[in-house]
Structure formats: structure tokens, C-alpha cells
Design a protein around this motif. Sequence first.
Motif, PDB file in Angstrom:
ATOM      1  N   LYS A 126      62.606   2.742  33.017  1.00 54.79           N
ATOM      2  CA  LYS A 126      62.446   3.925  32.176  1.00 54.79           C
ATOM      3  C   LYS A 126      62.141   3.432  30.757  1.00 54.79           C
ATOM      4  CE  LYS A 126      63.845   6.665  35.532  1.00 54.79           C
ATOM      5  NZ  LYS A 126      62.933   7.608  36.214  1.00 54.79           N
ATOM      6  N   TYR A 127      60.922   3.626  30.303  1.00 51.00           N
ATOM      7  CA  TYR A 127      60.537   3.142  28.990  1.00 51.00           C
ATOM      8  C   TYR A 127      60.994   4.129  27.924  1.00 51.00           C
ATOM      9  CZ  TYR A 127      57.704  -0.406  31.296  1.00 51.00           C
ATOM     10  OH  TYR A 127      57.284  -1.471  32.048  1.00 51.00           O
TER      11      TYR A 127
ATOM     12  N   VAL B 274      66.627   1.332  34.955  1.00 49.45           N
ATOM     13  CA  VAL B 274      66.936   0.545  33.764  1.00 49.45           C
ATOM     14  C   VAL B 274      66.093   1.052  32.600  1.00 49.45           C
ATOM     15  CG1 VAL B 274      67.104  -1.755  32.764  1.00 49.45           C
ATOM     16  CG2 VAL B 274      67.320  -1.468  35.242  1.00 49.45           C
ATOM     17  N   ALA B 275      66.748   1.356  31.492  1.00 50.40           N
ATOM     18  CA  ALA B 275      66.050   1.788  30.285  1.00 50.40           C
ATOM     19  C   ALA B 275      65.693   0.570  29.440  1.00 50.40           C
ATOM     20  CB  ALA B 275      66.921   2.742  29.467  1.00 50.40           C
ATOM     21  N   VAL B 276      64.520   0.585  28.833  1.00 50.20           N
ATOM     22  CA  VAL B 276      64.096  -0.501  27.948  1.00 50.20           C
ATOM     23  C   VAL B 276      62.946   0.003  27.087  1.00 50.20           C
ATOM     24  CG1 VAL B 276      62.394  -1.467  29.576  1.00 50.20           C
ATOM     25  CG2 VAL B 276      63.475  -2.956  27.876  1.00 50.20           C
ATOM     26  N   ALA B 277      62.848  -0.533  25.886  1.00 45.18           N
ATOM     27  CA  ALA B 277      61.725  -0.198  25.006  1.00 45.18           C
ATOM     28  C   ALA B 277      60.518  -1.028  25.423  1.00 45.18           C
ATOM     29  CB  ALA B 277      62.081  -0.476  23.546  1.00 45.18           C
ATOM     30  N   GLN B 278      59.443  -0.372  25.803  1.00 43.95           N
ATOM     31  CA  GLN B 278      58.266  -1.076  26.300  1.00 43.95           C
ATOM     32  C   GLN B 278      57.687  -2.008  25.239  1.00 43.95           C
ATOM     33  OE1 GLN B 278      55.092   1.456  27.700  1.00 43.95           O
ATOM     34  NE2 GLN B 278      54.181  -0.165  28.912  1.00 43.95           N
ATOM     35  N   GLY B 279      57.405  -3.252  25.654  1.00 39.69           N
ATOM     36  CA  GLY B 279      56.809  -4.219  24.741  1.00 39.69           C
ATOM     37  C   GLY B 279      57.776  -4.838  23.761  1.00 39.69           C
ATOM     38  N   SER B 280      59.053  -4.544  23.891  1.00 41.84           N
ATOM     39  CA  SER B 280      60.067  -5.096  22.990  1.00 41.84           C
ATOM     40  C   SER B 280      60.565  -6.438  23.523  1.00 41.84           C
ATOM     41  CB  SER B 280      61.249  -4.134  22.859  1.00 41.84           C
ATOM     42  OG  SER B 280      61.944  -4.042  24.101  1.00 41.84           O
TER      43      SER B 280
ATOM     44  N   ALA C 140      63.472  -6.983  24.447  1.00 44.22           N
ATOM     45  CA  ALA C 140      64.327  -6.653  25.587  1.00 44.22           C
ATOM     46  C   ALA C 140      63.515  -6.510  26.868  1.00 44.22           C
ATOM     47  CB  ALA C 140      65.108  -5.370  25.310  1.00 44.22           C
ATOM     48  N   HIS C 141      62.251  -6.135  26.730  1.00 44.05           N
ATOM     49  CA  HIS C 141      61.381  -5.972  27.898  1.00 44.05           C
ATOM     50  C   HIS C 141      61.227  -7.307  28.617  1.00 44.05           C
ATOM     51  CE1 HIS C 141      57.463  -3.888  29.504  1.00 44.05           C
ATOM     52  NE2 HIS C 141      58.267  -4.271  30.465  1.00 44.05           N
ATOM     53  N   TYR C 142      60.940  -8.365  27.852  1.00 46.45           N
ATOM     54  CA  TYR C 142      60.800  -9.676  28.496  1.00 46.45           C
ATOM     55  C   TYR C 142      62.147 -10.190  28.987  1.00 46.45           C
ATOM     56  CZ  TYR C 142      59.783 -14.521  29.475  1.00 46.45           C
ATOM     57  OH  TYR C 142      59.663 -15.729  30.108  1.00 46.45           O
ATOM     58  N   GLN C 143      63.201  -9.931  28.220  1.00 45.76           N
ATOM     59  CA  GLN C 143      64.525 -10.372  28.661  1.00 45.76           C
ATOM     60  C   GLN C 143      64.877  -9.739  30.005  1.00 45.76           C
ATOM     61  OE1 GLN C 143      67.991  -8.514  28.051  1.00 45.76           O
ATOM     62  NE2 GLN C 143      68.764 -10.136  29.361  1.00 45.76           N
ATOM     63  N   LEU C 144      64.494  -8.479  30.192  1.00 39.25           N
ATOM     64  CA  LEU C 144      64.731  -7.814  31.473  1.00 39.25           C
ATOM     65  C   LEU C 144      63.935  -8.495  32.579  1.00 39.25           C
ATOM     66  CD1 LEU C 144      65.805  -5.529  33.257  1.00 39.25           C
ATOM     67  CD2 LEU C 144      63.893  -4.119  32.451  1.00 39.25           C
TER      68      LEU C 144
ATOM     69  N   ALA D  93      68.510  -2.410  28.905  1.00 44.18           N
ATOM     70  CA  ALA D  93      68.163  -3.713  28.329  1.00 44.18           C
ATOM     71  C   ALA D  93      67.888  -3.506  26.850  1.00 44.18           C
ATOM     72  CB  ALA D  93      66.937  -4.296  29.029  1.00 44.18           C
ATOM     73  N   VAL D  94      68.653  -4.194  25.988  1.00 48.25           N
ATOM     74  CA  VAL D  94      68.563  -3.915  24.557  1.00 48.25           C
ATOM     75  C   VAL D  94      69.011  -5.133  23.765  1.00 48.25           C
ATOM     76  CG1 VAL D  94      70.900  -2.963  24.266  1.00 48.25           C
ATOM     77  CG2 VAL D  94      68.977  -2.001  22.913  1.00 48.25           C
ATOM     78  N   TRP D  95      69.001  -5.019  22.449  1.00 51.49           N
ATOM     79  CA  TRP D  95      69.320  -6.122  21.550  1.00 51.49           C
ATOM     80  C   TRP D  95      70.405  -5.682  20.572  1.00 51.49           C
ATOM     81  CZ3 TRP D  95      64.838  -3.300  21.877  1.00 51.49           C
ATOM     82  CH2 TRP D  95      64.555  -2.438  20.814  1.00 51.49           C
ATOM     83  N   ASP D  96      70.922  -6.639  19.822  1.00 50.43           N
ATOM     84  CA  ASP D  96      71.878  -6.317  18.763  1.00 50.43           C
ATOM     85  C   ASP D  96      71.163  -5.614  17.603  1.00 50.43           C
ATOM     86  OD1 ASP D  96      74.606  -6.844  19.095  1.00 50.43           O
ATOM     87  OD2 ASP D  96      74.337  -9.001  18.870  1.00 50.43           O
ATOM     88  N   PRO D  97      71.845  -4.677  16.902  1.00 47.86           N
ATOM     89  CA  PRO D  97      73.271  -4.356  16.985  1.00 47.86           C
ATOM     90  C   PRO D  97      73.640  -3.339  18.060  1.00 47.86           C
ATOM     91  CG  PRO D  97      72.293  -3.092  15.227  1.00 47.86           C
ATOM     92  CD  PRO D  97      71.190  -3.972  15.780  1.00 47.86           C
ATOM     93  N   TYR D  98      72.634  -2.841  18.816  1.00 46.63           N
ATOM     94  CA  TYR D  98      72.953  -1.870  19.856  1.00 46.63           C
ATOM     95  C   TYR D  98      73.917  -2.452  20.886  1.00 46.63           C
ATOM     96  CZ  TYR D  98      68.954   0.519  17.808  1.00 46.63           C
ATOM     97  OH  TYR D  98      68.101   1.118  16.932  1.00 46.63           O
TER      98      TYR D  98
END
Length: 337
Positions: free
Chosen positions: A170-171, A141-147, A149-153, A190-195
Motif C-alpha cells: 500500500k503506497y 504493508v504500507a510504505v512511501a513509494q520511492g522512499s 523505506a521502499h528499498y528497505q522493505l 515500512a518507515v524511518w525515524d523519527p516515525y
Amino acid sequence: MRRRLVPAALLLPLSLLLTSCGGSSSASTGTDTDGSGSVTLNVGDQKGGSEAILRAAGELKNLHYRIKWSTFTSGPPLLEAVNAKAVDIGGVGNTPPVFAAGAGSKIAVVAAWHGASKGDAVLVPSGSKLTRPEQLKGRSVAVAQGSSAHYQLVASLKAAGLSLKDVKVKYLQPADALAAFTSGKVDAWAVWDPYTSQVLRSGRGRVLTTGDGITNGLSFQVAAPSALKDGGKTAAIRDYLARLRRAQTWVFGHQEEWAKVWAKETGLPYDVALASVKRTNATRVPVAVDKPLVASEQRIADTFTGLKLIPGKVDFGGFVDTRFNGDLPASTTPARG
């Protein structure tokens, strides 16, 4: 002519992003400013964030101070700039301030919005066999560390009876994560809008789960304590926050109009912009930085401390400033819908 400050790769339609997002800088800055006067407010922003909303709502007119914009790919690098005093104030999601606090950064949450969390999503490719979050076990799973989306994951995995240890994290920042996602190098993102809206409208992915009912739906404006000690900048911040709150109300009543302006501003297709507006942006309500908010963020901090992703106990209440609350409603006020 005002120059756009978002990194070029993030402004392109999805089909072009696939060929141009091998990497991106954390921030893009420029010399252009809005307003006039002797006080300059250095504002950190994210794609389609504060600047876009303020401009569309006409709230960047008659500024008696200057705003110099810097645009970042996500919250963590923005807060690094706040800590370094390169930025006076900036907008982030609910998780970056927790990590910044855990690192002992000099930051203060000064304003908050409560919105829907449907735009915070774990996405899978459209052809994926995964249909339930439980099936993420052993997957990448890809996610931006500390974002945010990280907690949502983390929260979504917990709801499915899993933890971060059960997946291969995968950060990656959004541009690199998008490349990995569309090329099949990761199983989920794991990401946020608008992505989120961008991937869904392109047909290249679908939602496995969202943060709806799982995360607190909060977003923040975070300031540098040094700016809050400066009388001129504090007055500018107070005015800036008032403009942001009015602009958010404007967005709710002018969703199609703002989506059209935002699409032109960012390079997003109109249908993607409108989907993001309806799913996420238009739902936000200005709320107070209050005790329930601190308690909610403290739970996030404690979660990451328990995962040893934050080195020790964080007292989130020590990283808020309530002087700009005014008569705003409680942070638990329902999102617009």
C-alpha cells in the motif's frame, strides 16, 4: 518570529496524529529565510532534518547568503522540486535519488552521510501475531513509494526469501500510513525515524525487522544542476555542506541537548526525539561521494529495474558530482556508535 514549515499534522504527538492525519500535502513552503545577502539558496528539508540540526548546532549564524526553507513529507516529492528547479538542494535517503535518476530527473548527489540503519524498520502493531519477516507473505504493508523505506522493505523481504509480489503493498505517505497502521487497515509499515521511534515509544507497535546489515545506511544532499552552474549558489552550497558536516559532529557530542531542541522544534515528545537521535541521527558520519557509494546505489537501481518499478537501466554514476568531497573518508566508513 520564524514560522515552522512542516505540515501541521506531522508536528503533533502521536495521540493527536491519529485524529488529524487523514491527508497531508507533499510540501510546506514559506517566505521566511535565514541569513542575508544577494544569493538565496532554496533548501528542501524533511521533518527533523537539516534545518533542525543546523539551528540546534548554531550553524545558521553569520550566513552571508539567504536560505529559504521548504519542508517535504519524504524524499520523492523533494526531488521532484529539485528537478523542477524549485529547490536548489535538499536532503533525502538512499532510494529517492535512484527513482529520480530512473525518471531522467535533473539531479546531482553532492554529499553523503553513512549511518546506522536501525531506525529504518518494518513495524507491526503491538498486538500483531507476526514475529518473523517470513510471515509477511500475503499481508498488507504500507510504505512511501520511492522512499528509503521502499528499498528497505524490498531488501528485508529478499532476506526472508520473499519479494514484493508476496505482499500487498500500500503506497502511502507517512501521515496516511500512520493512520492506516494504527487503525488496523494494514498489517505492517515500512518507515524511518523519527516515525519508528514515535510508534515504539507510544507502545502502539514493535519492530519486525530493521535495515541493519541489509541496507547501505547512506543519506544524501542532492542538488539541482542549474544551481551548480551558478557561481554564487555553488559557493553557498559548499558553505552549506560544511555547516551540515560540522552540525552532524555536534549532534554526536550533544545528543540530549539536541534532542531537547529538536523536540521543541518539531512537537515530538522529548523521549521520542532522544530515542531517534540515539538510534539514527547521531550515528551519521560525513563521507565522500565515491566509487563504492555509486556501486552501492547502482545495486539499488538494478533491483528496482528488475522489479520493473524503474523503466530501464540506470547509470547512477551519471547523477553524482564529486567536487565537494574534499578530504572526506570513504563511503564505507563505519557509522558512529
